[in-house]
Design a protein around this motif. Structure first.
Motif: not given
Length: 208
Positions: A79-89, A104-115
């Motif tokens: 996997l090289q590229e990820i583009r998502l519209q995920v406001p609740k991720l 690209q995580l467009t619209g994400a406003t509540s991201l808690k975990t980034l691994d």
């Protein structure tokens, strides 16, 4: 084709890990019917190189998942590229994605975990954007084994070191507000130096 013509609007959780036949086009086609997903597990899908709306003559567009909260792409080493519209991720799990370079995580406003453990191809600028855009909500960041980006674990000392990097502009673009967020997170776990620096920075920003 008849399989993909079925309605999957009621589907909330989808686990399709370890599916060698899951190509970019097949995944994009499937996701057109799964727009109400809350969790999606794509781990160990080695044929995937892009997660996006694929465009032939223009830039790929973010794939919309307006209700998605958990995404696991761990072990997708092609996997090289990820583009998502995920406001609740809330949880983005991408360990062992050695060729992943664009997130690209467009619209994400509540991201808690980034691994991002073992992220060998992720650029510092992409990492900085993720950290700065989500510092106020992130509670767990892991980058052990990654290249090009700071090594972060979930312990307060590591969070303190990240705050120091942003406060002093060491290896990243200086950003006092981002530094304060990480001083605060470390302080909440009992890190004494972070407590002091958090208070000092807060007073500085308030002009006191």
């Amino acid at each position: 084709d008849s399989f993909f013509e079925r309605g999957f609007a009621a589907l909330r959780d989808l686990d399709i890990r370890g599916c060698p036949q899951l190509t970019n086009g097949l995944f994009a086609l499937l996701m057109e019917s799964c727009f109400n997903l809350r969790s999606l597990n794509l781990a160990q899908n080695t044929a995937l190189t892009k997660v996006a709306i694929l465009k032939t003559f223009s830039k790929d567009m973010p794939l919309p998942f307006k209700k998605l909260r958990i995404l696991n792409i761990s072990g997708c080493f092609s996997l090289q590229e990820i583009r998502l519209q995920v406001p609740k991720l809330q949880h983005f799990l991408a360990s062992d994605c050695s060729t992943l370079s664009e997130i690209q995580l467009t619209g994400a406003t509540s991201l808690k975990t980034l691994d991002l453990r073992n992220a060998e191809s992720l650029s510092l600028s992409t990492f900085e954007n993720l950290i700065q855009n989500h510092s106020h909500t992130l509670t767990k960041v892991q980058t052990e084994g990654a290249k090009n980006i700071p090594v972060i674990t979930n312990d307060p000392e590591s969070q303190y070191q990240l705050a120091e990097m942003y406060a002093l502009g060491q290896g990243v673009k200086q950003n006092l507000r981002t530094a304060i967020e990480w001083y605060r997170k470390a302080a909440e776990k009992g890190h004494e130096a972070s407590k002091t620096l958090y208070e000092v920075c807060e007073r500085f920003l308030k002009g006191k």
